[in-house]
Design a protein around this motif. Structure first.
Motif, short mmCIF file in Angstrom:
data_model
loop_
_atom_site.label_atom_id
_atom_site.label_comp_id
_atom_site.label_asym_id
_atom_site.label_seq_id
_atom_site.Cartn_x
_atom_site.Cartn_y
_atom_site.Cartn_z
N VAL A 18 13.40 -8.65 -16.79
CA VAL A 18 13.48 -7.79 -15.61
C VAL A 18 13.92 -6.42 -16.09
CG1 VAL A 18 14.48 -7.44 -13.33
CG2 VAL A 18 14.15 -9.77 -14.20
N THR A 19 13.08 -5.42 -15.88
CA THR A 19 13.38 -4.10 -16.42
C THR A 19 12.83 -3.01 -15.50
OG1 THR A 19 13.22 -2.73 -18.42
CG2 THR A 19 11.28 -4.05 -17.83
N LEU A 20 13.02 -1.79 -15.88
CA LEU A 20 12.66 -0.65 -15.04
C LEU A 20 11.15 -0.50 -14.88
CD1 LEU A 20 13.34 2.04 -13.56
CD2 LEU A 20 13.30 3.14 -15.81
N ASP A 21 10.42 -0.56 -16.00
CA ASP A 21 8.99 -0.27 -15.96
C ASP A 21 8.25 -1.20 -16.92
OD1 ASP A 21 9.29 0.78 -18.60
OD2 ASP A 21 9.94 2.68 -17.74
N ARG A 22 6.99 -0.90 -17.14
CA ARG A 22 6.15 -1.78 -17.94
C ARG A 22 5.87 -1.22 -19.33
NH1 ARG A 22 3.76 -6.17 -16.15
NH2 ARG A 22 4.02 -6.69 -13.93
N HIS A 23 6.75 -0.40 -19.87
CA HIS A 23 6.39 0.24 -21.14
C HIS A 23 6.29 -0.75 -22.29
CE1 HIS A 23 10.79 0.34 -21.94
NE2 HIS A 23 10.43 0.36 -23.20
N ALA A 48 8.66 -5.43 -13.43
CA ALA A 48 9.08 -4.03 -13.42
C ALA A 48 9.63 -3.65 -12.05
CB ALA A 48 7.91 -3.13 -13.79
N ALA A 49 10.87 -3.20 -12.02
CA ALA A 49 11.51 -2.83 -10.76
C ALA A 49 10.82 -1.67 -10.08
CB ALA A 49 12.99 -2.50 -11.01
N CYS A 50 10.18 -0.81 -10.87
CA CYS A 50 9.51 0.35 -10.27
C CYS A 50 8.34 -0.05 -9.40
CB CYS A 50 9.07 1.31 -11.37
SG CYS A 50 7.78 0.65 -12.46
N GLU A 51 7.90 -1.31 -9.46
CA GLU A 51 6.75 -1.76 -8.67
C GLU A 51 7.16 -2.40 -7.35
OE1 GLU A 51 4.68 -4.42 -11.21
OE2 GLU A 51 4.07 -2.87 -12.65
#
Length: 643
Positions: A18-23, A48-51
């Motif tokens: 679980v992380t901020l984005d998909r980098h 990704a939490a940004c989604e």
């Protein structure tokens, strides 16, 4: 020798990130394929939490994965809107799963860490107390990414010789090492380490069966280029150089994206710049402090070797989502003394959603990618890429936006050309705003002495070497602009140029859209029936122009609620005159030219279909706003960025 896992062993192992984005999404997918050869029952999912904003299905998938997760890795959760939706699920699962590793996140997330005997909940004693003794007392200050990475590499080496629960702390640091250098090998190695040490319950038989190797080390500071062997180097000489170099661009990229192989958005920008004959130096640094990359590759022997710096990181020059050091960034930029442009990829949204949105960037993106970098001195925010929402293999990888990337390259080229042009040869347009029209309001504003300020600006430009003819007094300046041939044409200011109907119809790229709104050229606004009138006056290489009216002033309700806001013939022709006829290389606006804000387009993060982008084109421009009216100044922030 460790017992190897049998190829037929179907033991399910659910690893959840679980992380901020998909980098690191691509690296995680490739790592899963590698790991399934060793542990066929292993699954590795990234969320990704940004989604999650506006996507309940994505959030539901994450919650379900956490509920069933055996090993959970949480990283880069800083913002409340990302933490609150998942924190209860993580808290509930922390004691039930084999291990939960929380790193580089907010204070309410880190205490969830459970790795054998390691807890990060603030309890005294144990591994955390040992860590405090090893680190000693340090001043609370932000250190560079390079120093942090050095400590991160040293701690596992020290802890290796301390038995007991200190080995859990060592595993924690090794996990962070793998995460911060998240290549395919390191993501796979991170999962091996955690499964090998913490697999429990039905999975306990996997403990000690996997070949765990130290994290593969990658340079903290280096250069990236898609067309060099290995893609990473520390030698500028290995980078391509155009035969006829029109300038050098220092390009800042994220080390994490480079190591994860998710670089198509960077590659598109590099190609667009190189197509214009610009030499590109794409550099990266560990962590979120780009100063080591700037110092290492954009200067040589104390001399600046780049003509412009473009940041593609989406973050501050010094700092990221959790903090930024604007003062340190300001000092570095002052030493460089070259144009600094902060461009950004759409990360919290898909390119399709951004393109269809009237808002543009989401509020969190606008704050992190635009507002905070502006505090350091960044200019010209522009979207250059992002992730597509389309389905299919590799569809979630980053990609460049072709039109926006070309526009970014064009603007950078113009900035470099401007910097390389002697001041005496530069042409400057200063745009004055007039509202309401035909009411004697040109050059007027609350508590502002526009013509006095303009007169001083012209003096300052002449002192700096610009080719400016400065009128003898403020009154003379005002008379030149508002008087002149105005009586002859029956206008509110001097007519500096006439653009014929044929000329306008031939050169206006969006003539059809304008005529659909305002009728055939030249229209009724600021025309004599045969030509469009450009109001203003020339003072040597400086043109002071009067921005045309919007065309809606006689219909206040339409002015407030009309969504199209297609500019009038006169408005579009005025800015085309500046772009193509006057051939200005730098623009400055006293007060604020609201027209480029009020016309159709997104609020922040414009596309090529937004009228402000169409009107400005690739012209370098400076947006000035007086600080004596803070409330209105803040309300015009979107206007500034749309310029």
């Amino acid at each position: 020798m460790p017992k190897r896992t049998l190829a037929a062993d179907p033991t399910p192992v659910r690893v959840v990130i679980v992380t901020l984005d998909r980098h690191i999404g691509g690296a995680a997918e490739r790592a899963e394929r590698i790991l399934r050869k060793e542990v066929p029952g292993l699954s590795l999912s990234l969320h990704a939490a940004c989604e999650w904003s506006g996507n309940e299905a994505a959030l539901a998938r994450c919650r379900a994965a956490v509920d069933a997760g055996d090993i959970i890795i949480v990283s880069m959760l800083f913002m409340e809107e990302h933490i609150e939706p998942i924190l209860p699920w993580l808290s509930r699962r922390a004691e039930a799963c084999d291990a939960l590793v929380a790193g580089m996140s907010a204070g309410e997330v880190i205490p969830l860490t459970r790795m054998g005997g390691l807890r990060m909940d603030g309890a005294e004693g144990g591994p955390v107390q040992l860590l405090r003794r090893l680190c000693g007392k340090r001043r609370r200050e932000h250190s560079s990414g390079a120093r942090q990475m050095t400590m991160l590499r040293q701690m596992p080496r020290i802890l290796r010789f301390i038995p007991g629960r200190a080995q859990d702390l060592r595993a924690y640091f090794l996990t962070l090492q793998c995460w911060l250098a998240a290549s395919d090998e390191n993501v796979a190695g991170m999962v091996r380490l955690l499964v090998n040490r913490y697999a429990d319950g039905p999975r306990r038989g996997l403990r000690g069966t996997l070949a765990v190797v130290p994290p593969k080390e990658h340079p903290n500071v280096g250069l990236y280029h898609p067309r060099i062997e290995g893609r990473i180097t520390d030698s500028i000489e290995q980078l391509p150089r155009p035969a006829a170099c029109n300038g050098t661009v220092g390009l800042l990229v994220m080390r994490s994206y480079v190591l994860a192989g998710d670089t198509a958005h960077y590659d598109g920008v590099i190609d667009a710049l190189e197509e214009r004959g610009l030499r590109v130096i794409p550099a990266f640094a560990a962590g979120l402090d780009s100063r080591p990359a700037v110092a290492g590759f954009f200067t040589r022997g104390g001399q600046v070797v780049v003509d412009a710096v473009v940041s593609l990181t989406g973050f501050s020059l010094v700092g990221g989502p959790a903090y930024n050091d604007a003062k340190a960034a300001e000092e570095m930029l002052a030493q460089l003394d070259v144009p600094y442009v902060a461009a950004h990829a759409v990360e919290f949204n898909s390119l399709e959603s951004w393109g269809a949105s009237e808002q543009g960037l989401m509020p969190i993106e606008a704050a992190m990618m635009v507002s905070i970098p502006e505090l350091e001195g960044a200019t010209g925010p522009l979207v250059y890429g992002g992730r597509s929402a389309s389905s299919g293999p590799g569809s979630r990888a980053m990609q460049s936006h072709p039109e926006r990337t070309r526009r970014l390259a064009a603007r950078v080229q113009r900035l470099i050309a401007l910097r390389r042009t002697a001041a005496a040869a530069r042409k400057v347009a200063i745009v004055l705003f007039s509202f309401p029209p035909n009411a004697g309001t040109i050059g007027t504003a609350a508590h502002l002495s526009v013509f006095e300020s303009l007169h001083r600006t012209l003096h300052a430009l002449r002192s700096a070497g610009y080719g400016v003819d400065v009128p003898a007094s403020v009154d003379c300046l005002r008379d030149r602009i508002l008087g002149g041939n105005a009586p002859r044409y029956g206008t509110t200011a001097n007519v500096s140029a006439r653009i014929s109907v044929d000329n306008h119809a031939r050169r206006e790229p969006w003539l059809g859209e304008i005529e659909a709104q305002w009728g055939p050229a030249p229209g009724r606004q600021q025309s004599d029936g045969q030509a469009i009138l450009v109001l203003g006056a020339h003072f040597g290489n400086v043109f002071v122009g009067i921005q045309p009216a919007f065309g809606y002033e006689g219909d206040p309700m339409r002015l407030l609620f009309e969504k199209g806001f297609t500019p009038t013939h006169a408005f579009s022709a005025f800015y085309r005159y500046l772009r193509e006829d006057f051939r200005r290389r730098c623009g400055a606006a006293l007060r604020y030219p609201r027209g480029t804000r009020i016309h159709a387009g997104k609020q922040v993060g414009l596309s090529g279909d937004c009228w402000p982008e169409r009107l400005i084109g690739d012209l370098p421009n400076v947006y000035l706003y007086a600080a004596n009216n803070p409330s209105e100044g803040r309300s015009q922030n979107a206007a500034q960025r749309r310029r």
